[in-house]
Design an enzyme around this catalytic site. Structure first.
Site, PDB file in Angstrom:
ATOM      1  N   ASP A 226      -7.509   4.522   6.581  1.00  0.00           N
ATOM      2  CA  ASP A 226      -6.348   4.992   5.814  1.00  0.00           C
ATOM      3  C   ASP A 226      -5.693   6.181   6.532  1.00  0.00           C
ATOM      4  O   ASP A 226      -5.273   7.150   5.897  1.00  0.00           O
ATOM      5  CB  ASP A 226      -6.723   5.352   4.374  1.00  0.00           C
ATOM      6  CG  ASP A 226      -5.498   5.468   3.468  1.00  0.00           C
ATOM      7  OD1 ASP A 226      -4.370   5.171   3.929  1.00  0.00           O
ATOM      8  OD2 ASP A 226      -5.668   5.873   2.306  1.00  0.00           O
TER       9      ASP A 226
ATOM     10  N   HIS B 271      -9.257   1.016   0.164  1.00  0.00           N
ATOM     11  CA  HIS B 271      -9.797   2.359  -0.139  1.00  0.00           C
ATOM     12  C   HIS B 271     -10.374   2.553  -1.543  1.00  0.00           C
ATOM     13  O   HIS B 271      -9.848   3.317  -2.335  1.00  0.00           O
ATOM     14  CB  HIS B 271      -8.734   3.430   0.139  1.00  0.00           C
ATOM     15  CG  HIS B 271      -7.349   3.183  -0.402  1.00  0.00           C
ATOM     16  ND1 HIS B 271      -7.100   2.856  -1.702  1.00  0.00           N
ATOM     17  CD2 HIS B 271      -6.144   3.228   0.214  1.00  0.00           C
ATOM     18  CE1 HIS B 271      -5.799   2.716  -1.872  1.00  0.00           C
ATOM     19  NE2 HIS B 271      -5.197   2.923  -0.724  1.00  0.00           N
TER      20      HIS B 271
ATOM     21  N   ASP C 247       0.805  -1.223   0.000  1.00  0.00           N
ATOM     22  CA  ASP C 247       0.000   0.000   0.000  1.00  0.00           C
ATOM     23  C   ASP C 247       0.839   1.275   0.000  1.00  0.00           C
ATOM     24  O   ASP C 247       1.893   1.359   0.608  1.00  0.00           O
ATOM     25  CB  ASP C 247      -0.932   0.051   1.197  1.00  0.00           C
ATOM     26  CG  ASP C 247      -1.862   1.238   1.084  1.00  0.00           C
ATOM     27  OD1 ASP C 247      -2.690   1.245   0.166  1.00  0.00           O
ATOM     28  OD2 ASP C 247      -1.719   2.178   1.886  1.00  0.00           O
TER      29      ASP C 247
HETATM   30 ZN    ZN Z   1      -3.242   3.050  -0.448  1.00  0.00          ZN
END
Ligand code: ZN
Length: 422
Positions: free
Chosen positions: A302, A227, A147
């Site tokens: 996030d 996300h 990520d």
């Molecule tokens: Zn990300």
């Protein structure tokens, strides 16, 4: 400990009733055996399982000037989160079993809430070779993700998904085609045009989602999509789930509640720069529909704390991300106050649904569970002042805005880790 008189909302058990919650030796129990228990009157408040965040950047090791495990987990406690999954984009990145062990050792020393490590999918997130997923699983990693970046190579993503079957852990994908992002900094559309900022088309996400879903179908592996931000991505996941593909998905509070209008209202506010970007309202509506019908499994923050200097610059120079842990509940409550989501649905999306997505034994108040509990005031209004965040990251596009919904008490593993007025 006994929490008395609250409205207990535990979606995992289908519970919504006034009841007491008993805690002994770090567990929820049906009846107390101890004699010297402390009593906290929580009447008038909502009592829910502690929130579970599948997507949290704690920045340690390597970026301790942006956040540490100590500050980030205190922010988590203040936001009602008792379990946070720590992403691997640290320095060094979490690539090996010993990296996972080091993170867990540091967390045992410093953390206010449970920290579950997410390892990288590829070494140093470089898309050259797979990380040591078996060793990391052994050491306690709960998922794997590059990520912050996509896994560039479809071949490596295929192998990672094959491995996910062996280690029984999901591969979480930052699904974004970097070539299509091409230096874009916000959603590609009229607002970007007016502001003269380079846009990122929805297709940057949707092409990557299509690739990863195809590879999940090919391998039978466990794919998690981080996300999501576009209506088209939600629709692809909906169809894939209907076709039996093993996929789970999350949405960030800001993508669910805000839109790129936030950037128009406060032009060039770098705190509204996120990755993926805030999209138009119709995408937020589709994300909400996806959360309600189960296409999207859960909300994940996030949480991306940034140094002041990384936001105090031109919009296109700023690093993306929002310091999100402490505003997540209040921001999401807008959907409840607007009658777009029920309180039970919201709590489910923050508790047993994320836990179920990754097979974690948390997010419920059932007897025998870890005593992770949050006490909420769904109506109390407050004004967001990032200077008062416990997170070191003060980067929030919500600064100065009024939210309705606060966390008044957080209990993690039977210990009070946050208390605000109770
Ligand atoms: Zn990300």
């Amino acid at each position: 400990m006994r929490l008395v008189g609250g409205r207990v909302v535990d979606p995992a058990a289908g519970r919504d009733e006034v009841a007491d919650i008993l805690i002994e030796d770090g567990r929820i129990v049906d009846r107390a055996t101890g004699t010297h228990e402390s009593v906290i009157d929580v009447s008038g408040y909502v009592v829910a399982p502690g929130f579970v965040d599948l997507h949290c950047h704690l920045r340690e090791p390597g970026y301790e000037d942006a956040e540490t495990i100590a500050s980030g987990t205190r922010a988590a406690a203040a936001g009602g989160f008792t379990t946070v999954c720590a992403l691997a984009d640290t320095r060094p990145s979490t690539d090996t079993g010993s990296d996972v062990e080091a993170l867990l050792t540091q967390a045992r020393r410093d953390a206010a809430v449970r920290v579950l490590p997410v390892g990288t999918t590829t070494k140093q997130r470089e898309s050259d070779e797979l990380s040591e997923m078996a060793d990391m699983t052994e050491a306690g990693a709960v998922a794997f993700s590059d990520d912050g970046r996509a896994v560039r190579s479809a071949r490596l993503m295929r192998h990672a998904l094959e491995y996910s079957l062996l280690v029984e852990r999901p591969i979480s994908s930052h699904a974004e085609d970097p070539d299509l992002v091409d230096g874009g900094v916000m959603h590609e559309g009229p607002v970007a045009t007016v502001l003269g900022l380079k846009g990122i088309p929805r297709e940057a996400e949707e092409i990557a989602v299509a690739r990863d879903l195809a590879l999940a179908r090919l391998t039978g592996g466990r794919l998690h999509l981080a996300h999501l931000s576009t209506a088209g991505a939600v629709e692809q996941v909906r169809r894939a789930k209907a076709a039996g593909v093993r996929v789970t998905a999350e949405v960030a509070p800001h993508n669910l509640v805000l839109s790129d209008a936030a950037i128009a209202e406060r032009p060039y506010d770098t705190n509204a720069r996120t990755d993926p970007p805030l999209r138009p309202r119709e995408d937020a509506r589709a994300l909400l529909e996806g959360l309600r019908d189960g296409s999207i499994d859960c909300v994940a923050t996030d949480h991306s704390p940034r140094r002041w200097i990384d936001k105090a610059c031109e919009f296109d120079q700023a690093l993306p991300g929002i310091s999100a842990l402490e505003t997540a509940f209040g921001l999401l409550m807008r959907l409840v106050h607007n009658r777009e989501l029920s309180l039970g649905e919201l709590i489910a999306g923050l508790t047993h649904r994320p836990a179920r997505a990754w097979g974690l034994p948390y997010g419920t108040l059932a007897a025998g569970s870890a005593a992770d509990v949050v006490v909420l005031d769904p109506d109390q209004a407050w004004v967001v002042d990032p200077e008062r965040f416990l997170s070191m990251g003060k980067n929030s596009p919500l600064a100065g805005q009024t939210l309705r919904g606060t966390v008044v008490l957080t209990i993690a593993n039977g210990d009070i880790v946050y208390r605000n007025g109770l």
